[in-house]
Scaffold this motif. Structure first.
Motif, PDB file in Angstrom:
ATOM      1  N   GLN A  83       0.808  -1.213   0.000  1.00 15.30           N
ATOM      2  CA  GLN A  83       0.000   0.000   0.000  1.00 15.30           C
ATOM      3  C   GLN A  83       0.845   1.270   0.000  1.00 15.30           C
TER       4      GLN A  83
ATOM      5  N   PHE B   3      -7.298  -3.058  -4.131  1.00 11.56           N
ATOM      6  CA  PHE B   3      -7.676  -3.418  -2.766  1.00 11.56           C
ATOM      7  C   PHE B   3      -7.151  -2.414  -1.743  1.00 11.56           C
ATOM      8  N   SER B   4      -5.990  -1.828  -2.016  1.00  9.09           N
ATOM      9  CA  SER B   4      -5.399  -0.897  -1.055  1.00  9.09           C
ATOM     10  C   SER B   4      -6.238   0.356  -0.882  1.00  9.09           C
TER      11      SER B   4
ATOM     12  N   SER C  35     -10.609  -3.608   2.843  1.00  8.12           N
ATOM     13  CA  SER C  35      -9.625  -4.284   1.990  1.00  8.12           C
ATOM     14  C   SER C  35      -9.176  -5.608   2.585  1.00  8.12           C
TER      15      SER C  35
ATOM     16  N   ALA D  21      -9.219  -8.695  -0.214  1.00  3.89           N
ATOM     17  CA  ALA D  21      -7.916  -9.185  -0.676  1.00  3.89           C
ATOM     18  C   ALA D  21      -7.735 -10.685  -0.410  1.00  3.89           C
TER      19      ALA D  21
END
Length: 682
Positions: A167, A377-378, A383, A387
């Motif tokens: 991220q 997803f980040s 998330s 994920a």
């Protein structure tokens, strides 16, 4: 199963003699032994396991066809080839090439009940090397396909951190001056944090294939884990695989639908979907678009890998493979379209967040699922939920495909060397273990620090170059040399009716020409393997062609060996090599639907023959004698023998009647008194 009438009578006599002292000897008939013959034939048939339920075969086939390519290849190919307009060539190729060839492979496997090596050797002895080549290409593919599942496991375990490790750029592996915490797009020189996580954390990538680097021990352990999962799912053969696919084939659909519902609610998702579907009609006039559509259908369905032939060989003889073909092919295509909506709704969201055009984010291959989607997803709400689900879905998609490819190798060994191997290894489970260990060892070069270059080289020359040659010769052997008439006979034996005009035209004209077109186009448009901007050295290209030849070389070697072992002049040897050895006897196998108590079967035994056979103790399917139902094959086998030797059967009947009369006379006549000899005293 092809026992003649003479053998029937001789064995009948032996049977009566062996049971002469039983109470019901007078009630037994010469044809009673047919039950024994049928049971013996069924024992031979039972040596090969079958799927417990038809649904297991369907799920296993769908799981094999629906793989990672549906998620990372089809969506990118669709929008690059005209968006919604691409569906026209795609569906055209699906119905002219994909469905007919899948039906053909199912028919070959189910009729012969053999793996691709021995099945194709019976279909066309001259091209029996095609069967060996399918086993080799599947074996090579499964040695590196599990590496993708290793990556998925790595991302899966890293998805449970409070902050996703890809991220930000504040990690030890990031190149700070070249890292962007956002998504810079395809045209920027900067790398995203997710790209650097993939390159420098997961792979620890070197500068080229020349620098092998050390072993990635984390990936080594995960590769071992992934092979352990594969083994535990398939060690009992189709008995265990058939249970696992209930989960691995169905679970990905729950995740895809859940992701779709979530993604379409994100800002910018609509723009991504519109970009995915907007038709560019001018693309339809490009030959490359049509070739790409055919190649996508061909690779996605899995024609040429031998897996479909292998899985169909465990079917019961009269399984409805036409229905299964339509389910598998249409499910595969529907999943590709569904994955397109899921992927491009997320890509549209990414474009909105980073203020970039959609085509600046979209990519294909591993970069889509291991770089773009982790970045999605980040920034996505919850998330830590999405994920792990996504990467577990990738693991399930890969497992289904891996099951089928490993099963090809195991089936080949069992069909060709089963008794010898089991005499040494004792158990089928140990054979599967040996195959998995060998594949694991051959996969180690892919998890070195320079392993991504080896992976890309293997994938290019195995899944692109070799497959097209292999597929062409398989279609040539079955569609043109084995011939439409023989294929139709096989299908009629199994399904009770021949294939319709649609399949006959596809097998004769459309499918072979399309495969030939793909092969020619692949040769003309050949490009050396590349990984990003990296160009492979010459020695690596030579190594790649060597990998291709490992599978292709078996085709000419098999043809040379077949011609050499045949006798006669060269032309006679060629003619013999082109003659199929597959048994197309009309009465060896018949569908369960053709019961003997049906009007059609009753008509076969006309003129009172059926009643006479029943009087001898032989009953049709569904009829009851001594409280137990008789197998339908019993009366059918008797019917075949009646037509082949009616005179002998009549003689057997007369002999049985004569034996009963003699027994009755002997039992009813008075026992003579013993004669007493006179002695001298008397």
């Amino acid at each position: 199963m092809g026992v003649g009438a003479e053998n029937t009578i001789s064995k009948t006599s032996a049977y009566l003699e062996a049971h002469s002292d039983e109470k019901d000897t007078s009630l037994k008939s010469p044809l009673h032994l047919d039950v024994t013959i049928v049971e013996r034939a069924e024992e031979v048939e039972a040596k090969r396991p079958t799927w417990n339920r038809r649904l297991e075969f369907i799920l296993a086939s769908v799981g094999y066809a629906v793989g990672l390519g549906n998620v990372w290849r089809f969506p990118y190919l669709c929008y690059r080839s005209g968006g919604g307009a691409f569906m026209i060539p795609y569906l055209t190729m699906l119905f002219l090439c994909g469905i007919p060839l899948l039906f053909m492979e199912f028919a070959i496997g189910q009729y012969t009940r053999l793996g691709p090596v021995h099945a194709l050797a019976k279909v066309c002895p001259l091209l029996k090397g095609v069967g060996v080549a399918t086993v080799v290409i599947s074996f090579v593919l499964c040695t590196y396909y599990n590496v993708i599942m290793t990556w998925a496991l790595y991302y899966f375990f890293n998805s449970f951190y409070a902050t996703l490790p890809w991220q930000s750029c504040n990690n030890s592996w990031n190149a700070i001056g070249n890292c962007s915490s956002g998504f810079p797009g395809n045209t920027s020189h900067l790398q995203s944090a997710s790209q650097q996580f993939f390159d420098y954390r997961l792979l620890e990538k070197t500068n080229g294939i020349e620098e092998v680097g050390g072993l990635r021990w984390e990936l080594f352990g995960l590769l071992l884990l992934s092979w352990a999962i594969v083994y535990l799912c398939i060690f009992k053969g189709i008995k265990s695989t058939g249970k696992v696919v209930y989960f691995t084939a169905i679970f990905p659909y729950f995740v895809l639908f859940a992701l779709l519902i979530n993604n379409v609610q994100l800002p910018g998702a609509r723009n991504g979907i519109i970009y995915f579907l907007t038709p560019v009609w001018s693309k339809l006039f490009e030959v490359k678009v049509w070739v790409n559509a055919a190649a996508q259908v061909f690779n996605s369905v899995g024609i040429g890998f031998g897996s479909m032939v292998s899985m169909a060989s465990y079917n019961k003889f009269n399984n409805n493979i036409l229905r299964d073909t339509l389910i598998v092919a249409l499910s595969n295509s529907a999943t590709s379209i569904l994955a397109g909506f899921v992927i491009f709704s997320a890509v549209g969201y990414m474009a909105h967040i980073h203020n970039l055009p959609v085509d600046n984010i979209a990519t294909d291959g591993p970069g889509l699922v291991f770089v773009v989607y982790p970045e999605v997803f980040s920034t996505m709400p919850v998330s830590q939920l999405w994920a792990p689900l996504f990467f577990f879905m990738l693991l399930c998609l890969g497992l289904d495909s891996q099951f089928a490819m490993v099963e090809v190798a195991v089936t080949f060994i069992m069909d060709g060397f089963g008794p010898k191997v089991l005499r040494f290894l004792k158990r089928h489970e140990l054979l599967v273990l040996c195959v998995c260990i060998l594949c694991f060892l051959l996969g180690i070069p892919h998890i070195m620090k320079g392993g991504i270059y080896v992976f890309q080289l293997m994938d290019h020359y195995t899944a692109v170059v070799s497959l097209m040659f292999l597929a062409f010769f398989e279609v040539l052997a079955i569609c043109w040399i084995f011939g439409l008439q023989r294929i139709s006979i096989m299908i009629k034996r199994m399904l009770g009716k021949p294939p319709n005009i649609y399949f006959r035209l596809c097998w004769t004209v459309f499918s072979p020409l399309l495969v030939l077109s793909i092969l020619i186009s692949s040769i003309i448009q050949y490009t050396p393997a590349r990984y990003g901007n990296y160009t492979y050295p010459v020695w690596a290209e030579v190594l790649g062609w060597g990998i291709s030849l490992v599978s292709i070389v078996w085709i000419p070697l098999g043809a040379i060996q077949e011609i050499y072992i045949n006798k006669g002049s060269f032309l006679q040897r060629i003619k013999t090599a082109l003659t199929p050895t597959i048994d197309l006897d009309a009465n060896d196998h018949l569908p369960e639907k053709q019961k003997t108590n049906n009007p059609e079967s009753e008509a076969l035994l006309s003129g009172g023959k059926l009643d006479r056979l029943r009087a001898l103790g032989v009953h049709g399917a569904g009829e009851v004698s001594d409280g137990r139902s008789q197998p339908s094959s019993q009366i059918l086998l008797v019917n075949r023998r009646w037509h082949k030797g009616e005179k002998d059967l009549r003689s057997a009947e007369l002999g049985s009647q004569r034996a009963r009369r003699e027994t009755h006379v002997e039992a009813s006549s008075p026992r003579p008194r013993p004669h007493r000899r006179k002695t001298s005293a008397s």
